[in-house]
Design a protein around this motif. Sequence first.
Motif, short mmCIF file in Angstrom:
data_model
loop_
_atom_site.label_atom_id
_atom_site.label_comp_id
_atom_site.label_asym_id
_atom_site.label_seq_id
_atom_site.Cartn_x
_atom_site.Cartn_y
_atom_site.Cartn_z
N HIS A 81 0.82 -1.21 0.00
CA HIS A 81 0.00 0.00 0.00
C HIS A 81 0.86 1.26 0.00
N THR A 82 1.98 1.25 0.71
CA THR A 82 2.82 2.44 0.70
C THR A 82 3.41 2.66 -0.69
N ASN A 85 0.56 4.01 -2.75
CA ASN A 85 0.33 5.42 -2.39
C ASN A 85 1.38 6.32 -3.05
N PHE A 88 0.55 6.57 -6.73
CA PHE A 88 -0.65 7.39 -6.88
C PHE A 88 -0.30 8.87 -6.74
N SER A 89 0.54 9.18 -5.77
CA SER A 89 0.93 10.59 -5.58
C SER A 89 1.75 11.10 -6.76
N MET A 128 5.76 11.00 0.06
CA MET A 128 5.35 9.61 -0.06
C MET A 128 6.54 8.70 -0.40
N TRP A 132 7.73 5.62 1.88
CA TRP A 132 7.88 4.30 1.28
C TRP A 132 9.26 3.73 1.59
#
Length: 139
Positions: A81-82, A85, A88-89, A128, A132
């Motif tokens: 998920h990280t 994310n 996505f960012s 992010m 990560w």
Amino acid sequence: MKKIRNHVERLFYDLPETDEVIQVKEEITLDLQEKAQDLMVQGKSEEDAINKTIVDFGDIDEIKAELQLSSEPSNPIKKKHTRLNMWFSVWGSVLFIALMWFMNVEYTPNNIWFVYPTFVILWWPLSMYYYWRRQGGGK
């Protein structure tokens, strides 16, 4: 003093072989060997010194509980998920910057202003990315 080393190995058999566990096992082994040496210097036989050292050492449940907390494998779903994310960012920032660039070129071509929100938006994927990496991403 193989008996001491074997005893320590049995105490930690259910923990994974992480660097921290190995270091703690080595420290405990060295401490127990030193204590057994001291007892032998005081006149005890090697067998009696080792047995007394092992009995006096006692239980290591607190140490094991602490090591289990620190050595539990991190959640692979959370790592996934990280990473998701982060990507996505990145894509969200690219799309937003492209929108700002289009608005700048279309409506005010003589005044370049899209650069200013670009610097603000770039903090999102940058933060992010560091999150990560801190979670162990990229290994």
